[in-house]
Design a protein around this motif. Structure first.
Motif: not given
Length: 200
Positions: A30-33, A39-40
């Motif tokens: 979840v954190v990475e997503s 970032v995107a």
């Protein structure tokens, strides 16, 4: 004062939800997503900002080029205005010069009675020509030169074996130019080659 205030929540009697294997495994994803989404989004904003900056730079360069062209055109207009300000005045003087030249042509300088008049008219004409020459007015006297349609006006053509075809054999009226611009073309007679007899 009670020491309970400074104890961790677990020690104060608040129950913490235990981490199950499933929630422990999903939390980094979840954190990475979320990080990828941020970032995107930031990359999109950066790309949009770069496009806007490039567009503004192009607009600024175009405006600068237009201003430079405008400045150059204005400078050329001022230069032309200065060079050709006397055009109408000089054109109006040409008949006076023509009259003085005709007076010289029709005055007998060998006759003692007209000698003083001839010299006076000749000096007046020379003075006038010198004066207009200071302001860029020059005579076009093309006698014996090749015909130039930009500076000469052919009034007639005559056969001549003595000069090359398309050469000026006679000047009926001199032309004038102001700083390279023709005020009046020279009225000329142009030579053409002798007619070829085709009869045997």
């Amino acid at each position: 004062m009670s020491d309970n205030k400074y104890q961790p929540e677990a020690e104060q009697g608040v129950e913490q939800e235990p981490l199950t294997p499933d929630t422990a495994a999903l939390e980094p994803e979840v954190v990475e997503s979320a990080s990828d989404a941020i970032v995107a989004e930031l990359e999109l904003q950066l790309s949009a900002a770069n496009e806007l900056a490039q567009s503004e730079k192009d607009n600024a360069l175009r405006a600068l080029a237009e201003m430079e062209n405008l400045r150059r055109r204005a400078a050329q207009d001022v230069e032309k205005a200065q060079k050709f300000a006397l055009e109408k005045f000089a054109t109006d003087l040409l008949p006076v010069i023509d009259s003085l030249e005709r007076a010289l042509e029709h005055t007998d300088k060998e006759n003692d009675g007209f000698k003083a008049v001839y010299e006076g008219v000749e000096l007046t004409l020379k003075s006038l020509l010198d004066t207009v020459e200071k302001f860029g007015v020059l005579q076009i006297d093309p006698q014996g030169t090749p015909f130039d349609p930009n500076k000469h006006q052919a009034m007639s053509m005559v056969e001549s074996a003595e000069v090359a075809p398309n050469s000026v054999v006679a000047v009926m009226m001199k032309g004038y130019e102001l700083n390279g611009r023709v005020l009046r073309p020279a009225m000329v007679m142009v030579a053409k080659g002798p007619a070829i007899n085709t009869q045997a």
